[in-house]
Design a protein around this motif. Structure first.
Motif: not given
Length: 127
Positions: A11-16, A25-36
């Motif tokens: 939820r937090r990753a999607w919000r970010v 949608f960009d996998r690399a950008a979402f991966a950064d959001c997931l790490r954050q």
């Protein structure tokens, strides 16, 4: 260390990710959001408000604890309230531009107040 729910991380990753204003949608950008999101949830004293939202109102480093974030937000709130207080003595705006700026300043005060309230509630402080 407390167990972190994966659903909360997602939820937090999607919000970010949504706050990043990505068009497609960009996998690399979402991966950064997931790490954050993982890093934010591992740090127990992290602010509950997303970092991008906090940056709109004051300069806050990512590693700042919640207490210091509240202090900086209260300072930004005092400045915004001082600016909005000028409108109490002023007459009605003469142009659409002046009305737009007046409205933006008043909304800024309301937004900062809401963020301070949320951060204090998360810290267990009285609002």
């Amino acid at each position: 260390m407390a167990k972190i729910a994966k659903s909360e991380v997602m939820r937090r990753a999607w919000r970010v990710y949504r706050l990043s204003l990505a068009v497609r949608f960009d996998r690399a950008a979402f991966a950064d959001c997931l790490r954050q999101a993982w890093a934010d949830l591992r740090q127990p004293d992290a602010p509950v408000t997303p970092w991008e939202v906090l940056q709109r109102y004051t300069v806050i480093p990512r590693t700042l604890p919640r207490g210091e974030v509240i202090t900086r937000l209260e300072s930004a709130l005092r400045v915004a309230q001082g600016r909005a207080a000028q409108y109490a003595r002023a007459t009605a705006p003469r142009s659409w531009s002046a009305a737009k700026h007046r409205s933006a300043d008043l909304i800024r005060v309301a937004n900062i107040e809401a963020i301070v309230r949320a951060e204090k509630a998360a810290a267990g402080l009285a609002a």
